[in-house]
Each structure stands twice: as C-alpha cells, then as structure tokens.
Design a protein around this motif. Structure first.
Motif, short mmCIF file in Angstrom:
data_model
loop_
_atom_site.label_atom_id
_atom_site.label_comp_id
_atom_site.label_asym_id
_atom_site.label_seq_id
_atom_site.Cartn_x
_atom_site.Cartn_y
_atom_site.Cartn_z
N VAL A 161 30.35 35.12 49.66
CA VAL A 161 30.06 36.47 49.16
C VAL A 161 28.57 36.55 48.87
O VAL A 161 27.90 35.53 48.69
CB VAL A 161 30.88 36.78 47.89
CG1 VAL A 161 32.37 36.68 48.16
CG2 VAL A 161 30.48 35.88 46.74
N PRO A 162 28.04 37.78 48.80
CA PRO A 162 26.62 37.90 48.47
C PRO A 162 26.36 37.57 47.00
O PRO A 162 27.13 37.99 46.13
CB PRO A 162 26.32 39.37 48.78
CG PRO A 162 27.64 40.06 48.72
CD PRO A 162 28.68 39.05 49.12
N ALA A 163 25.31 36.83 46.74
CA ALA A 163 24.94 36.50 45.36
C ALA A 163 24.24 37.70 44.73
O ALA A 163 23.59 38.49 45.42
CB ALA A 163 24.02 35.28 45.34
N GLY A 164 24.44 37.84 43.44
CA GLY A 164 23.69 38.85 42.69
C GLY A 164 24.19 40.27 42.85
O GLY A 164 23.53 41.21 42.43
N THR A 165 25.37 40.44 43.45
CA THR A 165 25.91 41.78 43.67
C THR A 165 27.39 41.81 43.30
O THR A 165 28.16 40.99 43.81
CB THR A 165 25.78 42.17 45.16
OG1 THR A 165 24.43 42.02 45.57
CG2 THR A 165 26.22 43.61 45.38
N ALA A 166 27.76 42.72 42.43
CA ALA A 166 29.18 42.89 42.13
C ALA A 166 29.89 43.34 43.40
O ALA A 166 29.31 44.04 44.24
CB ALA A 166 29.37 43.92 41.03
N PHE A 167 31.13 42.91 43.57
CA PHE A 167 31.84 43.29 44.79
C PHE A 167 33.32 43.47 44.51
O PHE A 167 33.82 43.05 43.46
CB PHE A 167 31.62 42.24 45.89
CG PHE A 167 32.12 40.86 45.56
CD1 PHE A 167 33.38 40.44 45.95
CD2 PHE A 167 31.33 39.98 44.85
CE1 PHE A 167 33.85 39.17 45.64
CE2 PHE A 167 31.78 38.70 44.53
CZ PHE A 167 33.05 38.30 44.94
N GLU A 168 33.98 44.13 45.44
CA GLU A 168 35.42 44.34 45.35
C GLU A 168 36.10 43.26 46.18
O GLU A 168 35.77 43.07 47.35
CB GLU A 168 35.79 45.71 45.91
CG GLU A 168 35.23 46.87 45.10
CD GLU A 168 35.83 46.93 43.71
OE1 GLU A 168 37.08 46.89 43.60
OE2 GLU A 168 35.06 46.99 42.74
#
Ligand SMILES: [Cu+2]
Length: 131
Positions: free
Chosen positions: A58-65
């Motif tokens: 997943v991308p670091a530093g970004t909230a995600f669903e």
C-alpha cells in the motif's frame, strides 16, 4: 454499531461506484484491475481459511480504504497490527461470515512492514508493506 458500520461500508462502496461512473474522478480506482501500483484502494481476499495473498503493498503516508472479500462461509476479519505480537492495533475490521465484502478505513501508515491476521483464526496471517 455493526449495523452502522455496515451501512457506512455500503455508502462508501456506493460513493466509489459513483466516482467510477463519473468522468472526472481519475484518481480513485475501486479495483486494482488496471495497471496497479498507484491505486489508492487495497483488497484482501480470504478463501479456504487462508488469505490468498501473503503480502500486499500500500502507499505509505496516505489513508486508504481496504476492501476485505471474504469468500468463505466462515467468519473472518482483517485486523492490522504494527507487528506480529498483535499488541498495537492499526485497523481492526468487522468480523463477518461470507461470502461478502466489507470496506474498512485504514489510517496513513509510515513506510514499513505491518502484520495482519484474522482475529477468529489467528493462524490466518499476512503482511502489509507500506512504501
Ligand atoms: Cu477467520
């Protein structure tokens, strides 16, 4: 509370679908069907009492669903912890019997490696890599 969580999950799913059909939303992709890599949505699948992928990125530093696709009749969830001691929670999803899907919001993760498991079947484990 569970009912509310489910309703919110449906709402966010509907929002994703609406965003998908709109012509202007280019930055959110509800499924990783295309090239992958830069999608802001993550998917974890459970089948036959195991997670189908041992590791997701997943991308670091970004909230995600995070969409959890439970393909079993058995109850599962996705519980993310900082490490395999499972002492510090990051995001713990609802336990539900499949087949079915739930979406859970995961806060921004610092780059690194995280542990996830099903809290019901604690031998079902995986790794989330944020980078
Ligand atoms: Cu389980």
């Amino acid at each position: 509370m569970k009912r509310l969580t489910f309703a919110l999950g449906l709402l966010s799913l509907a929002a994703l679908l609406a965003a998908c059909s709109g012509a202007t939303a280019a930055d959110v992709t509800p499924t990783p069907a295309s090239s992958g890599g830069t999608s802001s949505a993550a998917v974890i699948v459970a089948r036959d009492l195991a997670f189908t992928a041992p590791e997701i990125t997943v991308p670091a530093g970004t909230a995600f669903e995070l969409t959890f696709d439970n393909q079993d009749g058995a109850p599962h969830n996705v519980a993310i912890y900082t490490d395999s001691s499972a002492s510090t929670k990051v995001s713990v999803g609802e336990i539900f019997s499949g087949p079915g899907q739930r979406t859970q919001s995961v806060p921004a993760l610092a780059a690194g490696t995280y542990f996830f498991r099903c809290d019901v079947h604690q031998n079902m484990t995986g790794t989330i890599v944020a980078r």
